[in-house]
Design a protein around this motif. Structure first.
Motif, PDB file in Angstrom:
ATOM      1  N   HIS A  33     -34.504 -83.604  -0.702  1.00  0.00           N
ATOM      2  CA  HIS A  33     -34.222 -84.802  -1.510  1.00  0.00           C
ATOM      3  C   HIS A  33     -32.848 -85.370  -1.183  1.00  0.00           C
ATOM      4  CE1 HIS A  33     -33.890 -87.471  -4.921  1.00  0.00           C
ATOM      5  NE2 HIS A  33     -32.918 -86.771  -5.471  1.00  0.00           N
ATOM      6  N   GLY A  34     -32.800 -86.258  -0.224  1.00  0.00           N
ATOM      7  CA  GLY A  34     -31.544 -86.916   0.095  1.00  0.00           C
ATOM      8  C   GLY A  34     -30.476 -85.994   0.635  1.00  0.00           C
ATOM      9  N   ASP A  35     -29.195 -86.405   0.482  1.00  0.00           N
ATOM     10  CA  ASP A  35     -28.093 -85.633   1.052  1.00  0.00           C
ATOM     11  C   ASP A  35     -27.079 -85.156   0.013  1.00  0.00           C
ATOM     12  OD1 ASP A  35     -26.843 -87.969   0.377  1.00  0.00           O
ATOM     13  OD2 ASP A  35     -26.202 -88.501   2.403  1.00  0.00           O
ATOM     14  N   LYS A  36     -27.435 -85.253  -1.274  1.00  0.00           N
ATOM     15  CA  LYS A  36     -26.500 -84.832  -2.319  1.00  0.00           C
ATOM     16  C   LYS A  36     -26.772 -83.423  -2.841  1.00  0.00           C
ATOM     17  CE  LYS A  36     -25.460 -89.479  -4.020  1.00  0.00           C
ATOM     18  NZ  LYS A  36     -25.487 -90.394  -5.183  1.00  0.00           N
ATOM     19  N   GLU A  92     -27.525 -64.013  -0.732  1.00  0.00           N
ATOM     20  CA  GLU A  92     -26.258 -64.292  -1.401  1.00  0.00           C
ATOM     21  C   GLU A  92     -25.571 -65.449  -0.690  1.00  0.00           C
ATOM     22  OE1 GLU A  92     -24.041 -61.137  -3.954  1.00  0.00           O
ATOM     23  OE2 GLU A  92     -23.657 -60.788  -1.826  1.00  0.00           O
ATOM     24  N   PHE A  93     -24.884 -66.266  -1.472  1.00  0.00           N
ATOM     25  CA  PHE A  93     -24.230 -67.465  -0.941  1.00  0.00           C
ATOM     26  C   PHE A  93     -22.732 -67.378  -1.176  1.00  0.00           C
ATOM     27  CE2 PHE A  93     -28.596 -68.367  -1.664  1.00  0.00           C
ATOM     28  CZ  PHE A  93     -28.982 -69.218  -0.639  1.00  0.00           C
ATOM     29  N   GLN A  94     -21.968 -67.649  -0.108  1.00  0.00           N
ATOM     30  CA  GLN A  94     -20.513 -67.540  -0.185  1.00  0.00           C
ATOM     31  C   GLN A  94     -19.887 -68.685   0.611  1.00  0.00           C
ATOM     32  OE1 GLN A  94     -18.971 -63.596   0.173  1.00  0.00           O
ATOM     33  NE2 GLN A  94     -17.050 -64.239   1.126  1.00  0.00           N
ATOM     34  N   PHE A  95     -18.684 -69.100   0.205  1.00  0.00           N
ATOM     35  CA  PHE A  95     -17.972 -70.128   0.952  1.00  0.00           C
ATOM     36  C   PHE A  95     -17.300 -69.472   2.150  1.00  0.00           C
ATOM     37  CE2 PHE A  95     -18.568 -72.141  -3.117  1.00  0.00           C
ATOM     38  CZ  PHE A  95     -18.918 -73.434  -2.740  1.00  0.00           C
ATOM     39  N   LEU A  96     -17.654 -69.979   3.341  1.00  0.00           N
ATOM     40  CA  LEU A  96     -17.157 -69.440   4.601  1.00  0.00           C
ATOM     41  C   LEU A  96     -16.342 -70.514   5.316  1.00  0.00           C
ATOM     42  CD1 LEU A  96     -20.562 -67.870   5.765  1.00  0.00           C
ATOM     43  CD2 LEU A  96     -18.737 -66.733   4.457  1.00  0.00           C
ATOM     44  N   ASP A  97     -15.722 -70.157   6.435  1.00  0.00           N
ATOM     45  CA  ASP A  97     -14.985 -71.176   7.181  1.00  0.00           C
ATOM     46  C   ASP A  97     -15.974 -72.171   7.786  1.00  0.00           C
ATOM     47  OD1 ASP A  97     -15.479 -70.717  10.204  1.00  0.00           O
ATOM     48  OD2 ASP A  97     -14.947 -68.699   9.520  1.00  0.00           O
ATOM     49  N   GLY A 130     -23.624 -73.726   7.354  1.00  0.00           N
ATOM     50  CA  GLY A 130     -23.684 -74.026   5.930  1.00  0.00           C
ATOM     51  C   GLY A 130     -25.086 -74.359   5.476  1.00  0.00           C
ATOM     52  N   VAL A 131     -25.288 -74.439   4.188  1.00  0.00           N
ATOM     53  CA  VAL A 131     -26.579 -74.848   3.638  1.00  0.00           C
ATOM     54  C   VAL A 131     -26.847 -76.292   4.056  1.00  0.00           C
ATOM     55  CG1 VAL A 131     -26.447 -73.267   1.675  1.00  0.00           C
ATOM     56  CG2 VAL A 131     -25.513 -75.599   1.469  1.00  0.00           C
ATOM     57  N   PRO A 132     -28.097 -76.749   3.990  1.00  0.00           N
ATOM     58  CA  PRO A 132     -28.401 -78.141   4.338  1.00  0.00           C
ATOM     59  C   PRO A 132     -27.515 -79.121   3.556  1.00  0.00           C
ATOM     60  CG  PRO A 132     -30.427 -76.905   4.109  1.00  0.00           C
ATOM     61  CD  PRO A 132     -29.327 -75.991   3.667  1.00  0.00           C
ATOM     62  N   ASN A 133     -27.098 -80.180   4.241  1.00  0.00           N
ATOM     63  CA  ASN A 133     -26.258 -81.254   3.682  1.00  0.00           C
ATOM     64  C   ASN A 133     -24.804 -80.847   3.468  1.00  0.00           C
ATOM     65  OD1 ASN A 133     -28.256 -83.278   3.590  1.00  0.00           O
ATOM     66  ND2 ASN A 133     -29.055 -82.467   1.657  1.00  0.00           N
ATOM     67  N   SER A 134     -24.382 -79.790   4.149  1.00  0.00           N
ATOM     68  CA  SER A 134     -22.992 -79.336   3.999  1.00  0.00           C
ATOM     69  C   SER A 134     -21.984 -80.428   4.361  1.00  0.00           C
ATOM     70  CB  SER A 134     -22.741 -78.101   4.860  1.00  0.00           C
ATOM     71  OG  SER A 134     -23.354 -76.961   4.295  1.00  0.00           O
ATOM     72  N   ALA A 135     -22.282 -81.188   5.422  1.00  0.00           N
ATOM     73  CA  ALA A 135     -21.362 -82.253   5.835  1.00  0.00           C
ATOM     74  C   ALA A 135     -21.204 -83.292   4.725  1.00  0.00           C
ATOM     75  CB  ALA A 135     -21.868 -82.907   7.119  1.00  0.00           C
ATOM     76  N   SER A 136     -22.289 -83.607   4.056  1.00  0.00           N
ATOM     77  CA  SER A 136     -22.239 -84.591   2.963  1.00  0.00           C
ATOM     78  C   SER A 136     -21.441 -84.065   1.775  1.00  0.00           C
ATOM     79  CB  SER A 136     -23.656 -84.946   2.496  1.00  0.00           C
ATOM     80  OG  SER A 136     -24.355 -85.620   3.514  1.00  0.00           O
ATOM     81  N   PHE A 137     -21.520 -82.755   1.534  1.00  0.00           N
ATOM     82  CA  PHE A 137     -20.758 -82.174   0.421  1.00  0.00           C
ATOM     83  C   PHE A 137     -19.255 -82.299   0.685  1.00  0.00           C
ATOM     84  CE2 PHE A 137     -24.531 -79.079  -0.072  1.00  0.00           C
ATOM     85  CZ  PHE A 137     -25.259 -80.049  -0.739  1.00  0.00           C
ATOM     86  N   GLY A 157     -12.826 -77.778   5.656  1.00  0.00           N
ATOM     87  CA  GLY A 157     -12.714 -76.484   6.325  1.00  0.00           C
ATOM     88  C   GLY A 157     -13.564 -75.392   5.725  1.00  0.00           C
ATOM     89  N   LYS A 158     -14.390 -75.734   4.714  1.00  0.00           N
ATOM     90  CA  LYS A 158     -15.244 -74.748   4.061  1.00  0.00           C
ATOM     91  C   LYS A 158     -16.706 -75.191   4.104  1.00  0.00           C
ATOM     92  CE  LYS A 158     -12.066 -71.935   2.221  1.00  0.00           C
ATOM     93  NZ  LYS A 158     -12.039 -70.461   2.399  1.00  0.00           N
ATOM     94  N   VAL A 159     -17.598 -74.209   4.144  1.00  0.00           N
ATOM     95  CA  VAL A 159     -19.031 -74.474   3.959  1.00  0.00           C
ATOM     96  C   VAL A 159     -19.611 -73.376   3.074  1.00  0.00           C
ATOM     97  CG1 VAL A 159     -19.459 -75.692   6.148  1.00  0.00           C
ATOM     98  CG2 VAL A 159     -19.693 -73.182   6.047  1.00  0.00           C
ATOM     99  N   LEU A 160     -20.610 -73.745   2.290  1.00  0.00           N
ATOM    100  CA  LEU A 160     -21.334 -72.743   1.520  1.00  0.00           C
ATOM    101  C   LEU A 160     -22.446 -72.220   2.420  1.00  0.00           C
ATOM    102  CD1 LEU A 160     -21.930 -71.324  -1.224  1.00  0.00           C
ATOM    103  CD2 LEU A 160     -23.532 -73.192  -1.680  1.00  0.00           C
ATOM    104  N   GLY A 161     -22.445 -70.907   2.677  1.00  0.00           N
ATOM    105  CA  GLY A 161     -23.420 -70.345   3.601  1.00  0.00           C
ATOM    106  C   GLY A 161     -24.198 -69.181   3.033  1.00  0.00           C
TER     107      GLY A 161
END
Length: 376
Positions: A88-91, A270-275, A280-287, A296-300
């Motif tokens: 559903h979109g990029d948000k 499990e999901f953690q913020f990584l470098d 990252g999870v889908p839409n990480s760039a939009s986040f 500099g962070k992604v949720l992965g």
């Protein structure tokens, strides 16, 4: 900030019936001459024929009963898979869990979606820590749409929607039951109007997207280790919960397929913020562009980033990869009763680790507790 709530979705599960039946060749209708000849047979011969027919029917019935019993004893093989997607979109990003049988037919599915909301809403576990460590922007929390169903649905209502988000998810899951991944993908490729017409009750414009993510989860399940279930799959329930199984730097998703007494199948990630160099999870760039996740962070997912995360564990002395640890914990939980898991998780950490063959994580008890919560 509100505490995270448990997501549970009661699903009525369906599967093919396991009934093996014997069939014999049909006897052709006798000709006129044959009928006359039959009428001239002696009473003794007629009696003997009747007895033989009765014995033959009895043999068929016995054979059918034996094969039915054998089919019921052998049960059905069930497998579980989970994936992230951008339905559903990029948000936001979607997480779908699917259970399939030996024919790769979906017998249970669960979907939820995660979006950054204002911090007055209920965030995932450890949301405060994510802000404090500089991963999530001030005033924002990563939140489950199911957990925040009332809030999110109110906003949908303002846009003209008449069906709550959780109810929409439930209807899509219900539609997926009894379908294969290929069947869902075929429908998802049709027009939006055709998709909504097919999925009774669903009103989401991106219903096709959610069906596609469920299909991906079903395909992922094909690669997982199966378990044999000898009961009635229609009586099973699939639940998914969020938990803080391991410290404050991540949050856990745990799934459990249960019969109300035992865990039949389980799944943890499990999901953690990584470098920002990791996946990252889908839409990480939009986040990041939306300034919800700091630069500099992604949720992965730890499973998706298994190699990277396990290398860091190795530096700390671990000899078992994170995904292998999760698998070992799941395999231990599968087939255990809820009472047995309760008893074990109440023991010291060392005893729990000793009990779970192949697992080396210090927080093994935390992961088992998360599965237990999903099962309850």
């Amino acid at each position: 900030m509100k505490k995270s709530k448990v997501m549970k979705s009661l699903l009525v599960l369906t599967s093919s019936a396991f009934l093996a039946a014997c069939s014999g060749k049909s006897t052709p209708a006798p000709s006129s001459d044959a009928a006359t000849s039959a009428a001239e047979t002696t009473a003794a011969e007629t009696t003997t024929a009747a007895q033989e027919t009765s014995q033959a029917e009895s043999t068929v019935e016995d054979s059918t009963a034996a094969e039915t019993e054998k089919a019921q004893e052998s049960g059905v093989e069930l497998r579980i898979g989970q994936v992230e997607g951008a339905a559903h979109g990029d948000k936001c990003f979607t997480v779908a869990t699917a259970v399939i049988d030996g024919d790769n037919t979906i017998v249970a599915a669960f979907i939820d979606e995660y979006q950054f909301l204002d911090d007055q809403q209920t965030g995932v576990p450890n949301s405060d820590a994510f802000t404090e460590e500089g991963s999530v922007a001030e005033g924002k929390v990563l939140a489950s749409k199911r957990v925040n169903n009332e809030y999110y649905s109110e906003n949908m209502k303002k846009a003209g929607s008449t069906v709550e988000i959780a109810a929409n998810f439930d209807m899509i899951q219900e539609f997926a039951r009894g379908k294969t991944a290929a069947e869902l993908e075929e429908l998802a490729g049709k027009t939006q109007e055709e998709v909504l017409d097919a999925v009774s009750g669903a009103t989401l414009a991106d219903t096709a997207g959610y069906l596609t993510v469920i299909a991906d989860a079903a395909k992922a399940a094909e690669e997982s280790k199966g378990v044999a279930y000898e009961g009635n799959p229609e009586e099973l329930t699939l639940n998914v919960v969020e938990a803080a199984a391991h410290g404050t730097k991540c949050f856990t998703l745990a799934a459990a397929l249960t019969d109300g007494t035992s865990v039949i199948l389980s799944y943890i990630d499990e999901f953690q913020f990584l470098d920002g160099e990791q996946t990252g999870v889908p839409n990480s760039a939009s986040f990041t562009e939306g300034e919800s996740i700091l630069e500099g962070k992604v949720l992965g997912s730890k499973r998706v980033n298994n190699k990277y995360y396990s290398e860091n564990m190795k530096k700390a002395g671990s000899t078992v990869e994170i995904a292998a640890n999760f698998d070992a914990i799941q395999e231990f939980a599968n087939g255990k009763t809820i009472a047995e898991l309760k008893e074990l998780t109440g023991k010291p950490s060392e005893e729990v680790i000793d009990a779970v063959s192949g697992a080396t994580l210090a927080d093994t008890a935390g992961y088992l507790t998360a599965i237990l919560t999903a099962a309850e």
